[in-house]
Scaffold this active site. Structure first.
Site, PDB file in Angstrom:
ATOM      1  N   GLY A 260     -23.641  22.382  -2.628  1.00  0.00           N
ATOM      2  CA  GLY A 260     -25.073  22.624  -2.742  1.00  0.00           C
ATOM      3  C   GLY A 260     -25.703  22.021  -3.975  1.00  0.00           C
ATOM      4  O   GLY A 260     -26.929  22.002  -4.095  1.00  0.00           O
ATOM      5  N   VAL A 261     -24.884  21.540  -4.909  1.00  0.00           N
ATOM      6  CA  VAL A 261     -25.395  20.829  -6.087  1.00  0.00           C
ATOM      7  C   VAL A 261     -25.441  19.351  -5.732  1.00  0.00           C
ATOM      8  O   VAL A 261     -24.406  18.726  -5.502  1.00  0.00           O
ATOM      9  CB  VAL A 261     -24.491  21.068  -7.314  1.00  0.00           C
ATOM     10  CG1 VAL A 261     -25.012  20.284  -8.520  1.00  0.00           C
ATOM     11  CG2 VAL A 261     -24.414  22.560  -7.636  1.00  0.00           C
TER      12      VAL A 261
ATOM     13  N   HIS B 137     -26.930  11.384   5.179  1.00  0.00           N
ATOM     14  CA  HIS B 137     -27.498  10.046   5.023  1.00  0.00           C
ATOM     15  C   HIS B 137     -28.976  10.003   5.402  1.00  0.00           C
ATOM     16  O   HIS B 137     -29.759   9.276   4.783  1.00  0.00           O
ATOM     17  CB  HIS B 137     -26.703   9.040   5.857  1.00  0.00           C
ATOM     18  CG  HIS B 137     -25.351   8.732   5.290  1.00  0.00           C
ATOM     19  ND1 HIS B 137     -25.174   8.006   4.132  1.00  0.00           N
ATOM     20  CD2 HIS B 137     -24.096   9.061   5.715  1.00  0.00           C
ATOM     21  CE1 HIS B 137     -23.880   7.889   3.863  1.00  0.00           C
ATOM     22  NE2 HIS B 137     -23.208   8.524   4.813  1.00  0.00           N
TER      23      HIS B 137
ATOM     24  N   SER C 128     -19.575   5.287   8.680  1.00  0.00           N
ATOM     25  CA  SER C 128     -19.329   6.731   8.605  1.00  0.00           C
ATOM     26  C   SER C 128     -18.579   7.272   9.807  1.00  0.00           C
ATOM     27  O   SER C 128     -18.805   6.847  10.951  1.00  0.00           O
ATOM     28  CB  SER C 128     -20.657   7.478   8.480  1.00  0.00           C
ATOM     29  OG  SER C 128     -21.362   7.074   7.326  1.00  0.00           O
TER      30      SER C 128
END
Length: 504
Positions: free
Chosen positions: A307-308, A434, A336
């Protein structure tokens, strides 16, 4: 240390038993002693949880004394850290519950100040602002001071990152559904977001000359395409490759988030050519062959930093680094994986079989191909055969099935990425990452990852999220605010085919 009431009979044993027998008896006493430790007691020192918390979590200073109170001794933080590390998992949960519940916000004080704020609405602005400031201060949990002081001692920041990882783990395994624990995790996340601000992070390029410990950690932390051996990692930091990591001064030698980049002529459409071919291990880079940067793996190494936001800033910093090194470079794209696609597809197939809607996913010709290759009867047997093929990855062994399933799986995958949502945003976590960064869902690639893991996770399909630098800001805003996904003609063409041929 063995308590006195247990040590007296042990001393008597020393006089009458052989040494080996005494050692066995002492060991038995220690096992008994360990098993009878109270859950509220530390293994080291027999200090109760309540006692250590009362000692280390000092009262919140009054508003008037908030800038004048001396800091608690460093030994408090060190003792708290040592005590917590000595606990077993269940004891850590109980300890954190006590910390969050008994040493949080003074709710009665907050309520009194909130009522006072309502009473001051008819007063002058200065008075209102002062009461608001007092109210903000009163909302500070008592344990927040402790967390801040721990961050200032040696190893304290890493300890807090690991402590938050424990909180996240407790929440994910539903061991505890405590609102106080959630508030503790939220407070810690807020502090970590400040301490790990991108301006305080150092961008480091990892090369073959980097310390061995760093290279080993890069290998261990690689979560997308596992590193097989030292030759493999040498390849990934060698010619036509770049590896970057964010480092924090409080956690030296500990990569926080790692980005692997391939330097190619064109935007890569498969991972085999990037991580499994070793022809360029000792080559000299030809700048004329470097036109594109492919971000093929990004891994967050610290569970406690969930979450950071770090990955987004790392990509932006790396783009600037590459533009400085290769001014002519204009193509930036990810390659990806699509985790979760196969499981989603198996669920869709099972649901359609249950509801008797087998014909709604594939065309009549596609179902005939599946029935002919598998020998299954039309309807439910055919859909079960297809579900079994996907779940076991057996279809990849048949060239005929590979050809027959390519259009089916490509359009289903396009819908999974583009159409399946959670609260209006892309269900797939990699896509969501992304797209939040402003990338365009640019190209789906068939048989792009033919490893066992790639086939099992996404039927071998991979996707390029392309970063058009002049558009990323607008794309990010459109996605975050209006939930609009920017996609290429290829992707939208596959989505249209899905909408024409399939029904969910």
């Amino acid at each position: 240390m063995t308590p006195f009431h247990l040590s007296t009979p042990l001393r008597a044993l020393l006089k009458s038993y052989p040494l080996r027998a005494v050692c066995k008896t002492v060991q038995a006493f220690r096992v008994w002693e360990f098993r009878h430790i109270s859950p509220c007691t530390s293994i080291a020192g027999y200090i109760s949880m309540e006692e250590i918390l009362r000692k280390t979590v000092v009262p919140l200073p009054t508003y008037e004394m908030r800038d004048k109170s001396p800091p608690p001794p460093e030994s408090n933080s060190l003792e708290f850290m040592q005590f917590y590390k000595s606990l077993e998992k269940e004891q850590k949960l109980e300890f954190l519950e006590k910390l969050s519940h008994d040493f949080g916000v003074d709710h009665r004080g907050v309520s009194d100040l909130a009522l006072k704020l309502l009473d001051t609405q008819v007063r002058d602005v200065a008075t209102i602002l002062q009461v608001e400031e007092r109210l903000r201060y009163s909302l500070t949990p008592r344990y927040r001071q402790l967390l801040t002081h721990i961050s200032r001692v040696h190893g304290g920041v890493k300890f807090l990152v690991d402590l938050r990882a424990d909180l996240i783990n407790f929440a994910s395994t539903i061991i505890s559904d405590s609102s106080h624990l959630r508030d503790l995790s939220s407070t810690l996340k807020s502090l970590l977001s400040e301490w790990f601000s991108v301006g305080l992070l150092q961008l480091e390029r990892i090369t073959w000359q980097s310390p061995c410990e760093i290279l080993q950690k890069i290998s261990q932390y690689e979560a997308v395409h596992p590193v097989r051996n030292w030759t493999d990692i040498k390849r990934r930091v060698g010619p036509y490759r770049r590896c970057y990591a964010f480092i924090h001064a409080s956690m030296p030698g500990e990569p926080l988030v790692v980005l692997h980049v391939a330097l190619t002529e064109d935007i890569a459409n498969n991972i085999q050519s990037i991580v499994r071919e070793f022809g360029t291990l000792d080559a000299n880079e030809d700048v004329n062959k470097i036109n594109a940067a492919i971000f093929y793996s990004i891994s967050s190494t610290q569970a406690g930093l969930q979450g950071v936001e770090l990955g987004n800033y790392l990509i932006k910093r790396v783009v600037r680094e590459l533009q400085s090194e290769f001014p002519h470079m204009a193509q930036f794209s990810s390659l990806s994986p699509i985790p979760g696609f196969s499981l989603w597809l198996q669920g869709v197939l099972a649901q359609h079989k249950k509801e008797g809607r087998a014909k709604e996913l594939l065309s009549e010709q596609e179902w005939r191909d599946v029935e002919e290759v598998t020998g299954a009867a039309p309807g439910a047997p055919a859909i079960e055969a297809l579900r079994r093929l996907i779940s076991t990855s057996e279809w990849i062994r048949s060239d005929r099935l590979v050809r027959a399933l390519e259009p089916v799986l490509m359009r289903l995958c396009s819908w999974y990425l583009y159409g399946e949502k959670r609260r209006g945003y892309a269900l797939n976590p990699v896509a969501n990452f992304h797209l939040q960064n402003g990338a365009t869902m640019w190209r789906l690639n068939w048989q792009a990852d033919t490893s066992l893991r790639g086939i099992a996770n996404s039927c071998g399909i991979m996707v390029n999220y392309r970063y058009f630098l002049q558009e990323t800001s607008a794309n990010s805003t459109a996605y975050l605010q209006n939930k609009v996904i920017k996609a290429s003609e290829q992707v939208m063409g596959l989505v249209s085919q899905f909408q024409k041929n399939s029904k969910l």
